[in-house]
Design a protein around this motif. Structure first.
Motif, PDB file in Angstrom:
ATOM      1  N   UNK A 167      12.723   2.005  11.277  1.00  0.00           N
ATOM      2  CA  UNK A 167      12.483   3.315  11.865  1.00  0.00           C
ATOM      3  C   UNK A 167      11.804   4.185  10.821  1.00  0.00           C
ATOM      4  N   UNK A 168      10.544   4.496  11.049  1.00  0.00           N
ATOM      5  CA  UNK A 168       9.774   5.241  10.049  1.00  0.00           C
ATOM      6  C   UNK A 168      10.389   6.616   9.806  1.00  0.00           C
ATOM      7  N   UNK A 169      10.484   7.001   8.542  1.00  0.00           N
ATOM      8  CA  UNK A 169      11.042   8.298   8.178  1.00  0.00           C
ATOM      9  C   UNK A 169      10.020   9.399   8.454  1.00  0.00           C
ATOM     10  N   UNK A 202       8.190   4.956   2.044  1.00  0.00           N
ATOM     11  CA  UNK A 202       6.956   5.066   2.821  1.00  0.00           C
ATOM     12  C   UNK A 202       6.223   3.732   2.853  1.00  0.00           C
ATOM     13  N   UNK A 203       6.184   3.055   1.721  1.00  0.00           N
ATOM     14  CA  UNK A 203       5.519   1.760   1.654  1.00  0.00           C
ATOM     15  C   UNK A 203       6.281   0.706   2.467  1.00  0.00           C
ATOM     16  N   UNK A 204       7.603   0.790   2.476  1.00  0.00           N
ATOM     17  CA  UNK A 204       8.400  -0.145   3.278  1.00  0.00           C
ATOM     18  C   UNK A 204       8.027  -0.028   4.748  1.00  0.00           C
ATOM     19  N   UNK A 205       7.833   1.203   5.222  1.00  0.00           N
ATOM     20  CA  UNK A 205       7.427   1.414   6.615  1.00  0.00           C
ATOM     21  C   UNK A 205       6.039   0.839   6.865  1.00  0.00           C
ATOM     22  N   UNK A 210       5.907  -8.138  -0.646  1.00  0.00           N
ATOM     23  CA  UNK A 210       5.885  -6.686  -0.845  1.00  0.00           C
ATOM     24  C   UNK A 210       7.153  -6.023  -0.303  1.00  0.00           C
ATOM     25  N   UNK A 211       7.636  -6.486   0.826  1.00  0.00           N
ATOM     26  CA  UNK A 211       8.866  -5.922   1.391  1.00  0.00           C
ATOM     27  C   UNK A 211      10.047  -6.198   0.471  1.00  0.00           C
ATOM     28  N   UNK A 212      10.133  -7.400  -0.058  1.00  0.00           N
ATOM     29  CA  UNK A 212      11.225  -7.726  -0.974  1.00  0.00           C
ATOM     30  C   UNK A 212      11.130  -6.896  -2.247  1.00  0.00           C
ATOM     31  N   UNK A 213       9.910  -6.668  -2.708  1.00  0.00           N
ATOM     32  CA  UNK A 213       9.703  -5.849  -3.906  1.00  0.00           C
ATOM     33  C   UNK A 213      10.184  -4.419  -3.669  1.00  0.00           C
TER      34      UNK A 213
END
Length: 231
Positions: free
Chosen positions: A96-98, A119-122, A180-183
């Protein structure tokens, strides 16, 4: 009289300023409370996303090898067993994007690096989900070389080779997105976490046996197979 007027004016101004300060304090407190609640939810979602990314790290080589097998069979004009065209259940990255206000409050409270990780996770979740959809669509289109579809011609095999090649490219992009998500999860300080009863595959054979990139109990639903409901 003028002095009394000036005094009353000062009292009114001070009252207004005090009321504004109290309102600002109350709004800031509410914003921080909303930010903490949003961050707690985001941490839970990122923990699951990181687990899904770990599942892809283990299973993408298996799926890529399957695509290579299909490409070679198509080039050789060989018939393909229907079982090789069965797609495993693929999982999305539910996030769920912040809101901008939440990110700004987070930045003020925890620094720009922290808000940027969220933000990058989204961003990577959205990009990863598009890739998962693309993979599912191309795999579905590979049914043109299924024995169950009738006579398979040279044009069908050529198209299947293109689809399998495109799927391999999608898998490589998905592999990068997963890293990238794990990072980002590591930077945020969130460990991978699956749902109740869910497990990561230990081998390609286990993934194909499950028919899914991760094991899910029969009643589990969250996040899986964006493209189509599980069979």
């Amino acid at each position: 009289m003028a002095g009394l007027f000036a005094f009353e004016f000062v009292v009114v101004v001070l009252g207004v300023l005090t009321a504004q300060a109290v309102a600002d304090w109350s709004n800031d407190r509410a914003a921080r409370a909303e930010m903490r609640a949003s961050r707690e939810r985001a941490d839970s979602e990122i923990a699951f996303m990181s687990a899904v990314a770990t599942a892809y790290a283990r299973t993408i080589p298996c799926i890529e090898q399957r695509m290579t097998t299909l490409m070679r069979a198509s080039s050789a004009g060989s018939d393909v067993e229907a079982s090789l065209l069965v797609r495993p259940i693929v999982w999305s990255f539910p996030f769920t994007e912040l809101t901008v206000d939440t990110l700004l409050t987070m930045r003020a409270a925890s620094g720009s690096d922290t808000s940027e990780h969220y933000r990058q996770a989204a961003f990577y979740a959205a990009r990863g989900n598009r890739l998962v959809d693309d993979l599912a669509d191309d795999w579905e289109a590979l049914s043109i070389i299924s024995p169950e579809s009738g006579v398979v011609g040279p044009g069908d095999r050529q198209q299947a080779r293109i689809l399998a090649s495109r799927a391999r490219s999608t898998l490589r992009s998905l592999s990068q997105i997963s890293r990238n998500i794990r990072f980002r999860a590591e930077k945020i300080g969130v460990a991978p976490r699956l749902g109740p009863g869910q497990r990561l595959p230990r081998s390609c054979a286990e993934m194909w046996q499950w028919g899914s990139v991760l094991y899910d109990p029969p009643d589990g639903e969250a996040g899986r197979d964006r493209a189509s409901p599980p069979a």
